[in-house]
Design an enzyme around this catalytic site. Sequence first.
Site, PDB file in Angstrom:
ATOM      1  N   PRO A 267       6.410  -1.185   5.436  1.00  0.00           N
ATOM      2  CA  PRO A 267       5.094  -1.261   4.787  1.00  0.00           C
ATOM      3  C   PRO A 267       5.239  -1.478   3.295  1.00  0.00           C
ATOM      4  O   PRO A 267       5.993  -0.781   2.619  1.00  0.00           O
ATOM      5  CB  PRO A 267       4.476   0.105   5.093  1.00  0.00           C
ATOM      6  CG  PRO A 267       5.634   1.004   5.358  1.00  0.00           C
ATOM      7  CD  PRO A 267       6.696   0.159   5.967  1.00  0.00           C
TER       8      PRO A 267
ATOM      9  N   THR B 226       2.794  -2.436  -0.207  1.00  0.00           N
ATOM     10  CA  THR B 226       1.492  -2.677  -0.811  1.00  0.00           C
ATOM     11  C   THR B 226       1.444  -4.069  -1.432  1.00  0.00           C
ATOM     12  O   THR B 226       2.333  -4.439  -2.195  1.00  0.00           O
ATOM     13  CB  THR B 226       1.206  -1.621  -1.891  1.00  0.00           C
ATOM     14  OG1 THR B 226       1.197  -0.329  -1.275  1.00  0.00           O
ATOM     15  CG2 THR B 226      -0.126  -1.870  -2.566  1.00  0.00           C
TER      16      THR B 226
ATOM     17  N   HIS C 107       1.218   7.631   6.162  1.00  0.00           N
ATOM     18  CA  HIS C 107       2.032   7.592   4.947  1.00  0.00           C
ATOM     19  C   HIS C 107       2.101   9.014   4.396  1.00  0.00           C
ATOM     20  O   HIS C 107       1.204   9.475   3.704  1.00  0.00           O
ATOM     21  CB  HIS C 107       1.427   6.640   3.922  1.00  0.00           C
ATOM     22  CG  HIS C 107       2.383   6.240   2.839  1.00  0.00           C
ATOM     23  ND1 HIS C 107       3.407   7.052   2.407  1.00  0.00           N
ATOM     24  CD2 HIS C 107       2.476   5.107   2.092  1.00  0.00           C
ATOM     25  CE1 HIS C 107       4.094   6.448   1.446  1.00  0.00           C
ATOM     26  NE2 HIS C 107       3.545   5.259   1.238  1.00  0.00           N
TER      27      HIS C 107
ATOM     28  N   HIS D  70       6.417   9.784  -0.798  1.00  0.00           N
ATOM     29  CA  HIS D  70       6.324   9.230  -2.147  1.00  0.00           C
ATOM     30  C   HIS D  70       5.301   9.918  -3.046  1.00  0.00           C
ATOM     31  O   HIS D  70       4.853   9.342  -4.027  1.00  0.00           O
ATOM     32  CB  HIS D  70       6.036   7.724  -2.097  1.00  0.00           C
ATOM     33  CG  HIS D  70       7.014   6.961  -1.283  1.00  0.00           C
ATOM     34  ND1 HIS D  70       6.783   5.679  -0.846  1.00  0.00           N
ATOM     35  CD2 HIS D  70       8.236   7.293  -0.811  1.00  0.00           C
ATOM     36  CE1 HIS D  70       7.816   5.266  -0.136  1.00  0.00           C
ATOM     37  NE2 HIS D  70       8.716   6.226  -0.107  1.00  0.00           N
TER      38      HIS D  70
ATOM     39  N   TYR E  87       2.187  10.818  -2.272  1.00  0.00           N
ATOM     40  CA  TYR E  87       0.776  10.574  -1.952  1.00  0.00           C
ATOM     41  C   TYR E  87       0.188  11.817  -1.277  1.00  0.00           C
ATOM     42  O   TYR E  87       0.851  12.848  -1.155  1.00  0.00           O
ATOM     43  CB  TYR E  87       0.641   9.326  -1.100  1.00  0.00           C
ATOM     44  CG  TYR E  87       1.047   8.068  -1.841  1.00  0.00           C
ATOM     45  CD1 TYR E  87       0.414   7.693  -3.019  1.00  0.00           C
ATOM     46  CD2 TYR E  87       2.081   7.267  -1.370  1.00  0.00           C
ATOM     47  CE1 TYR E  87       0.786   6.550  -3.711  1.00  0.00           C
ATOM     48  CE2 TYR E  87       2.471   6.112  -2.057  1.00  0.00           C
ATOM     49  CZ  TYR E  87       1.823   5.762  -3.224  1.00  0.00           C
ATOM     50  OH  TYR E  87       2.201   4.637  -3.911  1.00  0.00           O
TER      51      TYR E  87
END
Length: 387
Positions: free
Chosen positions: A36, A38, A189, A192, A194
């Site tokens: 994945p 962005t 997700h 990282h 988030y």
Amino acid sequence: MTDQTETMIAPASLAPLFQPITINGCVIPNRIVMAPMTRMFAVDGVLAESAVDYYRRRAAGGVGLILTEGIAISQIAAHTKNVPEIATPEQQAPWRWVTDAVHEAGGRIMAQLWHTGLGRIRDMAADPDQPSIGAMDYYLDPASPLVEIGGNHPQGRAMTEAEILAVIEEYAAAAANAQAAGFDGVQLHGAHGYLIDQFLWHETNRRTDGWGGGIAARTRFAVEIIRAIRARTGPDFPIGFRFSQWKLPTLYDVKSWANPEELEQALLPLVDAGVDFLDASTRRYWAVEFEDSPLTLAGWARKITGLPTMAVGSVGLDGALDPTNAGRTDAPQRNLGQAIAMMERGEIDMLGVGRAVIANPDWANKVRQGRDMELQAFDAAILAQHV
């Protein structure tokens, strides 16, 4: 880029990469996964039509499974209006075009569901009237990317119980929308730094209510999301989970879990809740994770849970997590031999390829055919294109 006058790996030795794998009933034709990434080719949360061909080309190029760019579960979950969403019929429609195109090309595709939470990476212009929310109050300290307790800066604040429950419902609704749009599964997700990771990490979750505490207690938010998705989508819809030690923007050396025992306390509740596969996001997929063991983070996840696990990090790149590809030359170009050895030892099941697949939509086919001499080096300028 290394010398392309020789093939790094003979095609005959690539067999483990091109064996099918089944995840909760979903048959994936090979072990190469488009990681994945962005891309931000959306307008007000609606994915650009160019994404249809973008994803189709990677499926036609031999990737077995595509994990989409992060799809925001709501507008406030996105850090910019250029991030695609899947909440409304208008936002869902282009994702149906994408899944149809990928399936027609022979691939499988799963939606990565994303909530950025609080933090400096979020663009407040996305919704200036609604500061981002997370596990704790956020105080913007220019000298540190960490979240601070007790901050009252409008950059972000701790979620209330009602907001936590509402976001769990948003995740479940997004998963149901992804299922209706033809996706073969979803991935959460949880890496990282988030939102989900903000609950998992001790530095960003010092809550004293039922959503914080020890390692297992900090998994509650993720666990309840997984349970809600499973209840909404049924038992046969694959659910994956991406996790990491490192955090954005530059916290490459932090560790949410200091040893295998702590990692086990974090991962097993996710398995019990209904996760079907894991994605261990690292800067370099071959890096040893803990002392006194040669296992990588993915290797430990596989050993602890027994679930299909993906390794990812710098596959096909000279540099390691350096968008300019400058400054590092010690990461072997297309270092697949190590990944294949890990597969043969049962340490990993899939290999995630990121920027190399942006640069080469047919990366998987060329590697399989022994044509890796033809592969193009990744250049950050490519990111301006959606092809």
